[in-house]
Design a protein around this motif. Structure first.
Motif, PDB file in Angstrom:
ATOM      1  N   ASP A  97       0.828  -1.204   0.000  1.00 59.55           N
ATOM      2  CA  ASP A  97       0.000   0.000   0.000  1.00 59.55           C
ATOM      3  C   ASP A  97       0.862   1.253   0.000  1.00 59.55           C
ATOM      4  N   GLY A  98       2.079   1.126   0.526  1.00 64.34           N
ATOM      5  CA  GLY A  98       2.966   2.268   0.614  1.00 64.34           C
ATOM      6  C   GLY A  98       4.405   1.862   0.377  1.00 64.34           C
ATOM      7  N   SER A  99       5.194   2.804  -0.134  1.00 66.40           N
ATOM      8  CA  SER A  99       6.600   2.515  -0.412  1.00 66.40           C
ATOM      9  C   SER A  99       7.386   3.816  -0.413  1.00 66.40           C
ATOM     10  N   SER A 100       8.651   3.718  -0.049  1.00 64.83           N
ATOM     11  CA  SER A 100       9.543   4.871  -0.143  1.00 64.83           C
ATOM     12  C   SER A 100      10.922   4.393  -0.551  1.00 64.83           C
ATOM     13  N   THR A 101      11.669   5.263  -1.198  1.00 63.12           N
ATOM     14  CA  THR A 101      13.048   4.977  -1.580  1.00 63.12           C
ATOM     15  C   THR A 101      13.872   6.226  -1.302  1.00 63.12           C
ATOM     16  N   MET A 102      14.776   6.146  -0.351  1.00 63.56           N
ATOM     17  CA  MET A 102      15.626   7.269   0.012  1.00 63.56           C
ATOM     18  C   MET A 102      17.081   6.838  -0.127  1.00 63.56           C
ATOM     19  N   ALA A 103      17.958   7.786  -0.371  1.00 60.32           N
ATOM     20  CA  ALA A 103      19.344   7.403  -0.647  1.00 60.32           C
ATOM     21  C   ALA A 103      20.318   8.497  -0.241  1.00 60.32           C
ATOM     22  N   THR A 104      21.569   8.069  -0.060  1.00 60.89           N
ATOM     23  CA  THR A 104      22.654   8.997   0.228  1.00 60.89           C
ATOM     24  C   THR A 104      23.955   8.364  -0.236  1.00 60.89           C
ATOM     25  N   THR A 105      24.993   9.162  -0.339  1.00 61.62           N
ATOM     26  CA  THR A 105      26.331   8.669  -0.648  1.00 61.62           C
ATOM     27  C   THR A 105      27.191   8.828   0.602  1.00 61.62           C
ATOM     28  N   LEU A 106      27.764   7.729   1.059  1.00 56.22           N
ATOM     29  CA  LEU A 106      28.559   7.727   2.279  1.00 56.22           C
ATOM     30  C   LEU A 106      30.048   7.739   1.953  1.00 56.22           C
ATOM     31  N   PRO A 107      30.859   8.366   2.806  1.00 54.85           N
ATOM     32  CA  PRO A 107      32.268   8.592   2.498  1.00 54.85           C
ATOM     33  C   PRO A 107      33.184   7.423   2.854  1.00 54.85           C
ATOM     34  N   ALA A 108      32.786   6.215   2.495  1.00 56.24           N
ATOM     35  CA  ALA A 108      33.601   5.021   2.758  1.00 56.24           C
ATOM     36  C   ALA A 108      33.076   3.899   1.867  1.00 56.24           C
ATOM     37  N   PRO A 109      33.896   2.904   1.583  1.00 61.68           N
ATOM     38  CA  PRO A 109      33.450   1.786   0.743  1.00 61.68           C
ATOM     39  C   PRO A 109      32.482   0.872   1.500  1.00 61.68           C
ATOM     40  N   PRO A 110      31.744   0.006   0.785  1.00 61.27           N
ATOM     41  CA  PRO A 110      30.790  -0.899   1.440  1.00 61.27           C
ATOM     42  C   PRO A 110      31.403  -1.753   2.546  1.00 61.27           C
ATOM     43  N   THR A 111      32.665  -2.127   2.399  1.00 59.27           N
ATOM     44  CA  THR A 111      33.306  -2.949   3.426  1.00 59.27           C
ATOM     45  C   THR A 111      33.350  -2.240   4.776  1.00 59.27           C
ATOM     46  N   GLU A 112      33.376  -0.909   4.776  1.00 62.71           N
ATOM     47  CA  GLU A 112      33.408  -0.143   6.020  1.00 62.71           C
ATOM     48  C   GLU A 112      32.019   0.269   6.489  1.00 62.71           C
ATOM     49  N   VAL A 113      31.071   0.380   5.565  1.00 57.13           N
ATOM     50  CA  VAL A 113      29.694   0.740   5.932  1.00 57.13           C
ATOM     51  C   VAL A 113      28.973  -0.455   6.542  1.00 57.13           C
ATOM     52  N   TRP A 114      29.213  -1.637   5.963  1.00 62.28           N
ATOM     53  CA  TRP A 114      28.481  -2.838   6.348  1.00 62.28           C
ATOM     54  C   TRP A 114      28.511  -3.141   7.848  1.00 62.28           C
ATOM     55  N   PRO A 115      29.655  -3.055   8.537  1.00 57.97           N
ATOM     56  CA  PRO A 115      29.668  -3.359   9.976  1.00 57.97           C
ATOM     57  C   PRO A 115      28.744  -2.468  10.799  1.00 57.97           C
ATOM     58  N   TRP A 116      28.551  -1.231  10.372  1.00 58.98           N
ATOM     59  CA  TRP A 116      27.643  -0.345  11.094  1.00 58.98           C
ATOM     60  C   TRP A 116      26.203  -0.833  10.966  1.00 58.98           C
ATOM     61  N   LEU A 117      25.847  -1.360   9.798  1.00 51.53           N
ATOM     62  CA  LEU A 117      24.488  -1.869   9.603  1.00 51.53           C
ATOM     63  C   LEU A 117      24.278  -3.171  10.363  1.00 51.53           C
ATOM     64  N   LEU A 118      25.299  -4.023  10.378  1.00 51.37           N
ATOM     65  CA  LEU A 118      25.174  -5.313  11.051  1.00 51.37           C
ATOM     66  C   LEU A 118      24.826  -5.182  12.525  1.00 51.37           C
ATOM     67  N   GLN A 119      25.299  -4.135  13.162  1.00 49.69           N
ATOM     68  CA  GLN A 119      25.125  -4.035  14.615  1.00 49.69           C
ATOM     69  C   GLN A 119      23.931  -3.186  15.033  1.00 49.69           C
ATOM     70  N   MET A 120      23.077  -2.819  14.063  1.00 50.15           N
ATOM     71  CA  MET A 120      21.910  -2.015  14.405  1.00 50.15           C
ATOM     72  C   MET A 120      20.943  -2.769  15.316  1.00 50.15           C
ATOM     73  N   GLY A 121      20.115  -2.022  16.015  1.00 46.08           N
ATOM     74  CA  GLY A 121      19.061  -2.590  16.839  1.00 46.08           C
ATOM     75  C   GLY A 121      19.082  -2.034  18.248  1.00 46.08           C
ATOM     76  N   CYS A 122      17.909  -1.915  18.854  1.00 46.60           N
ATOM     77  CA  CYS A 122      17.866  -1.550  20.270  1.00 46.60           C
ATOM     78  C   CYS A 122      18.543  -2.651  21.077  1.00 46.60           C
ATOM     79  N   ASN A 123      19.149  -2.266  22.175  1.00 44.02           N
ATOM     80  CA  ASN A 123      19.935  -3.174  23.017  1.00 44.02           C
ATOM     81  C   ASN A 123      21.153  -3.705  22.278  1.00 44.02           C
ATOM     82  N   ARG A 124      21.468  -3.084  21.160  1.00 42.10           N
ATOM     83  CA  ARG A 124      22.714  -3.320  20.422  1.00 42.10           C
ATOM     84  C   ARG A 124      23.315  -1.937  20.166  1.00 42.10           C
ATOM     85  N   ALA A 125      23.603  -1.607  18.925  1.00 40.86           N
ATOM     86  CA  ALA A 125      24.248  -0.324  18.626  1.00 40.86           C
ATOM     87  C   ALA A 125      23.261   0.823  18.458  1.00 40.86           C
TER      88      ALA A 125
END
Length: 225
Positions: free
Chosen positions: A55-83
């Motif tokens: 029923d609904g959808s969004s697509t948002m984007a940005t360019t981050l100042p590091a390669p995927p190998t450095e961005v990925w660890p930040w995403l892996l640790q997301m979550g309350c009671n985590r990062a």
């Protein structure tokens, strides 16, 4: 109602209708595609198929100042009671400041794992798609109005619910950077009630929170955490 009152009522009604039309035609599309190119908006991403009749959808984007190998660890640790979620911590992390460094204990993630959506752990995201350094899709299915989780794969849905995905998609960009595209898709019932809430509250709130997450990820990457 007197003539003056009738005229004022019609005037305010016209203003409301015109404002809603302007929001729908010009403002809302920009809220839902903040920072994304037309190609990114129209492209299909892994995880889209989990909510096929959205029923609904969004697509948002940005360019981050590091390669995927450095961005990925930040995403892996997301979550309350985590990062945390790297957004407005007062609203989505119980006031606890999101991590500003990579924590080894939070670098293990697998499909089916639950990530607390709130500090109490009463609601959660389920890791639905995981493709290292490319895609992380989180899914949340909640009974409305109280937000009790249910299993969207059970084959039956409650009368009032929202089933949604929050997908993070990484691609290398020029200069050793990363293009991060975030796709959301949702299906909810009853639409007579959920659509006004989507348009008036959830969609603007998502822009506020998502743009803040983009900013904070950028700052952490620049700091070399």
């Amino acid at each position: 109602m007197g003539t003056d009152g009738f005229v004022r009522g019609r005037t305010w009604g016209l203003v409301a209708v015109t404002s809603l039309a302007a929001h729908t035609a010009f403002i809302r599309p920009r809220l839902l595609t903040w920072g994304a190119s037309s190609d990114e908006v129209t492209r299909a991403y892994p995880g889209d198929e989990l909510v096929p009749n959205a029923d609904g959808s969004s697509t948002m984007a940005t360019t981050l100042p590091a390669p995927p190998t450095e961005v990925w660890p930040w995403l892996l640790q997301m979550g309350c009671n985590r990062a945390g979620w790297y957004s407005w911590d007062r609203f989505d992390n119980g006031g606890q400041r999101s991590a500003d460094r990579i924590v080894r204990d939070w670098q293990s993630l697998e499909v089916g794992q639950h990530l607390d959506a709130v500090p109490s752990g009463d609601a959660w995201f389920t890791v639905a798609v995981l493709d290292t350094q490319k895609t992380l899709v989180l899914r949340s299915a909640l009974v409305l109005p109280f937000g009790r989780p249910f299993d969207p794969l059970s084959g039956t849905a409650p009368g009032s619910y929202v089933d949604s995905i929050w997908g993070f998609h990484l691609a290398p960009a020029a200069g050793g950077r990363t293009r991060l595209v975030v796709r959301t898709r949702s299906r909810s019932r009853p639409r007579l009630l959920t659509r006004p809430m989507d348009v008036l509250f959830w969609e603007p709130a998502h822009l506020v929170m998502q743009s803040r997450q983009f900013h904070n990820l950028c700052m952490r990457l620049r700091a070399g955490g």
